[in-house]
Design a protein around this motif. Structure first.
Motif, PDB file in Angstrom:
ATOM      1  N   VAL A 175       2.353  -4.749 -12.800  1.00  0.00           N
ATOM      2  CA  VAL A 175       1.559  -4.887 -12.641  1.00  0.00           C
ATOM      3  C   VAL A 175       0.912  -3.052 -11.108  1.00  0.00           C
ATOM      4  CG1 VAL A 175       1.976  -7.193 -11.125  1.00  0.00           C
ATOM      5  CG2 VAL A 175       2.599  -5.012 -10.296  1.00  0.00           C
ATOM      6  N   ARG A 176       1.381  -1.942 -12.560  1.00  0.00           N
ATOM      7  CA  ARG A 176       0.617  -1.394 -12.505  1.00  0.00           C
ATOM      8  C   ARG A 176       0.461  -0.541 -11.570  1.00  0.00           C
ATOM      9  NH1 ARG A 176      -3.025   0.720 -15.003  1.00  0.00           N
ATOM     10  NH2 ARG A 176      -4.490  -0.012 -16.867  1.00  0.00           N
ATOM     11  N   VAL A 177       1.399  -0.156 -10.668  1.00  0.00           N
ATOM     12  CA  VAL A 177       2.484   0.483  -9.497  1.00  0.00           C
ATOM     13  C   VAL A 177       3.155   1.186 -10.147  1.00  0.00           C
ATOM     14  CG1 VAL A 177       3.279   0.278  -6.888  1.00  0.00           C
ATOM     15  CG2 VAL A 177       2.181  -1.403  -8.229  1.00  0.00           C
ATOM     16  N   LEU A 178       2.676   1.939 -10.625  1.00  0.00           N
ATOM     17  CA  LEU A 178       3.299   3.715 -11.625  1.00  0.00           C
ATOM     18  C   LEU A 178       4.573   4.180 -10.330  1.00  0.00           C
ATOM     19  CD1 LEU A 178       0.510   4.152 -13.550  1.00  0.00           C
ATOM     20  CD2 LEU A 178       2.705   1.993 -14.407  1.00  0.00           C
ATOM     21  N   ASN A 179       4.411   5.068  -9.902  1.00  0.00           N
ATOM     22  CA  ASN A 179       4.652   5.291  -8.854  1.00  0.00           C
ATOM     23  C   ASN A 179       5.651   4.672  -7.857  1.00  0.00           C
ATOM     24  OD1 ASN A 179       2.681   4.525  -7.397  1.00  0.00           O
ATOM     25  ND2 ASN A 179       2.619   6.110  -5.599  1.00  0.00           N
ATOM     26  N   ALA A 180       6.282   3.448  -7.894  1.00  0.00           N
ATOM     27  CA  ALA A 180       7.105   3.180  -7.181  1.00  0.00           C
ATOM     28  C   ALA A 180       8.484   3.599  -7.165  1.00  0.00           C
ATOM     29  CB  ALA A 180       7.682   1.437  -7.998  1.00  0.00           C
ATOM     30  N   ARG A 181       9.682   2.879  -6.315  1.00  0.00           N
ATOM     31  CA  ARG A 181      11.243   3.599  -5.998  1.00  0.00           C
ATOM     32  C   ARG A 181      11.644   2.813  -5.700  1.00  0.00           C
ATOM     33  NH1 ARG A 181       8.021   7.101  -8.059  1.00  0.00           N
ATOM     34  NH2 ARG A 181       8.176   9.662  -7.928  1.00  0.00           N
ATOM     35  N   GLU A 208       0.812  -1.205   0.061  1.00  0.00           N
ATOM     36  CA  GLU A 208      -0.415  -0.218  -0.097  1.00  0.00           C
ATOM     37  C   GLU A 208       0.779   1.058  -0.222  1.00  0.00           C
ATOM     38  OE1 GLU A 208      -2.557  -0.206   3.394  1.00  0.00           O
ATOM     39  OE2 GLU A 208      -3.360  -1.785   3.257  1.00  0.00           O
ATOM     40  N   ARG A 209       0.051   2.378  -0.013  1.00  0.00           N
ATOM     41  CA  ARG A 209       1.593   3.612  -0.618  1.00  0.00           C
ATOM     42  C   ARG A 209       1.856   3.615   1.626  1.00  0.00           C
ATOM     43  NH1 ARG A 209      -0.370   8.317  -4.078  1.00  0.00           N
ATOM     44  NH2 ARG A 209       1.148   8.951  -4.769  1.00  0.00           N
ATOM     45  N   GLY A 210       3.220   4.106   0.809  1.00  0.00           N
ATOM     46  CA  GLY A 210       3.550   4.917   2.173  1.00  0.00           C
ATOM     47  C   GLY A 210       4.647   3.596   2.768  1.00  0.00           C
ATOM     48  N   GLN A 211       4.560   2.245   2.111  1.00  0.00           N
ATOM     49  CA  GLN A 211       5.056   0.596   2.546  1.00  0.00           C
ATOM     50  C   GLN A 211       5.960   0.953   1.665  1.00  0.00           C
ATOM     51  OE1 GLN A 211       1.877  -1.928   2.285  1.00  0.00           O
ATOM     52  NE2 GLN A 211       1.428  -1.654   4.901  1.00  0.00           N
ATOM     53  N   ALA A 212       6.589  -0.260   2.488  1.00  0.00           N
ATOM     54  CA  ALA A 212       8.015  -0.958   1.749  1.00  0.00           C
ATOM     55  C   ALA A 212       8.472  -1.817   2.072  1.00  0.00           C
ATOM     56  CB  ALA A 212       9.723   0.064   2.357  1.00  0.00           C
ATOM     57  N   PHE A 213      10.031  -2.814   0.530  1.00  0.00           N
ATOM     58  CA  PHE A 213       9.887  -3.869   1.053  1.00  0.00           C
ATOM     59  C   PHE A 213      11.825  -4.301   0.933  1.00  0.00           C
ATOM     60  CE2 PHE A 213       8.389  -4.333  -2.608  1.00  0.00           C
ATOM     61  CZ  PHE A 213       9.075  -4.448  -3.712  1.00  0.00           C
ATOM     62  N   PHE A 214      12.489  -4.619   1.406  1.00  0.00           N
ATOM     63  CA  PHE A 214      13.919  -5.476   1.052  1.00  0.00           C
ATOM     64  C   PHE A 214      14.149  -5.835  -0.010  1.00  0.00           C
ATOM     65  CE2 PHE A 214      18.356  -5.669   2.203  1.00  0.00           C
ATOM     66  CZ  PHE A 214      18.459  -4.444   2.024  1.00  0.00           C
ATOM     67  N   VAL A 215      14.908  -6.215  -0.667  1.00  0.00           N
ATOM     68  CA  VAL A 215      15.188  -7.449  -1.154  1.00  0.00           C
ATOM     69  C   VAL A 215      17.077  -7.500  -1.148  1.00  0.00           C
ATOM     70  CG1 VAL A 215      15.074  -8.263  -3.517  1.00  0.00           C
ATOM     71  CG2 VAL A 215      14.043  -7.077  -3.514  1.00  0.00           C
ATOM     72  N   PRO A 216      17.102  -8.510  -0.490  1.00  0.00           N
ATOM     73  CA  PRO A 216      18.838  -8.741  -0.628  1.00  0.00           C
ATOM     74  C   PRO A 216      19.544  -9.161  -1.495  1.00  0.00           C
ATOM     75  CG  PRO A 216      17.833  -9.878   1.238  1.00  0.00           C
ATOM     76  CD  PRO A 216      16.766  -9.440   0.556  1.00  0.00           C
ATOM     77  N   CYS A 217      20.653  -8.305  -2.088  1.00  0.00           N
ATOM     78  CA  CYS A 217      21.401  -8.906  -3.194  1.00  0.00           C
ATOM     79  C   CYS A 217      22.649  -8.570  -3.414  1.00  0.00           C
ATOM     80  CB  CYS A 217      20.456  -8.351  -4.544  1.00  0.00           C
ATOM     81  SG  CYS A 217      19.896  -6.265  -4.845  1.00  0.00           S
TER      82      CYS A 217
END
Length: 75
Positions: free
Chosen positions: A39-45, A13-22
């Motif tokens: 998947v239509r999340v156009l404002n992802a950072r 949801e807006r304001g949430q995040a996740f971390f991908v180790p690599c």
């Protein structure tokens, strides 16, 4: 190779995040942002960084900005 990473864009949801180790953040950032658009999340950072001692990428969707229509009027 990049297919082994999971990007939970549908649950975010807006304001949430996740971390991908690599080990190599640049291709993971590109792949993750492409999946977000698919998947239509156009404002992802995405930002590379270190979390808990692991190198990786933090993906997030910025929180909604305050509405411009809720200005207080001074009389």
């Amino acid at each position: 190779m990049l297919t082994r990473y999971r990007f939970p864009w549908q649950q975010l949801e807006r304001g949430q995040a996740f971390f991908v180790p690599c080990l190599d953040p640049k291709p993971v950032m590109e792949h993750g942002l492409k999946q977000a658009v698919s998947v239509r999340v156009l404002n992802a950072r995405a930002e590379p960084g270190i979390y808990g001692g692991a190198i990786g990428v933090l993906f997030y969707v910025p929180p909604p900005s305050p509405s411009r229509t809720t200005r207080s009027s001074s009389a």
